[in-house]
Write an enzyme that holds these catalytic residues in place. Sequence first.
Site: not given
Ligand code: DX5
Ligand code: ZN
Length: 218
Positions: A7, A32, A34, A36, A65, A67, A136, A174
């Site tokens: 990620s 990956h 993310d 947000m 991903h 969110m 998650m 994740d």
């Molecule tokens: C959290 C993200 C993850 C995050 C994981 O909301 O979806 O992908 O980057 O980070 P680690 O591996 O550090 O928990």
């Molecule tokens: Zn993620």
Amino acid sequence: MNILAPSILAADFKQLGRQLEEIRENGAEYVHIDVMDGKFVPSISFGMPVIKSIRPATDKVFDVHLMIEEPIRYLKEFKESGADIITVHYEACGDVAATLQGIRDLGLKSGLSIKPKTEVDVVKEFLPLCDMILLMSVEPGFGGQKFIDGSLERAGELRKIINASGLPINLEIDGGITLGNVADVLDAGVNVIVAGSAVFKDPAENTKQFMEILNGRN
Ligand code: DX5
Ligand code: ZN
């Protein structure tokens, strides 16, 4: 096949091109990403312009991903930015089936994610529209959190649900994955591993170490 999806939320953005190369060279098949929105989750990360700008830096699969609330509004833009897989949250979609179908209609792979407190059974009716289920194992929104106890059992239940469907669906996890717990996660039936902070502390070396464990259990 077991796949590592580092990620980039945890990457050093001033060296992102080099770090993408380091994870690629050491065997990570996915990147990956993310996204947000500050509404579905408290944080704001990055969006289409960043994805577009790093697309030429690697030939690996962009595992995006989302969110964000009502991701159906932006599917086409994420495709145009370079997404290969788009994963949306069950909790964020007014019409989950239409959103997953919308992803597939663009010629992309579709993923459906559930938060730690959402019943695993909710995914059942959507499996024919999914290429991946994303469990998650932390509350979404931040990297570097601790793996939530009980996620292994939930992964095992999801693996059973997927296998019972007979469909070729990947199970991704994740949040809070480390070199110390990844073997247990694989044994529970997960085959796509997201790891942020545990990879980007030392992208080349940590990717190599993760891949030794993933390849050892293929
Ligand atoms: C959290 C993200 C993850 C995050 C994981 O909301 O979806 O992908 O980057 O980070 P680690 O591996 O550090 O928990
Ligand atoms: Zn993620």
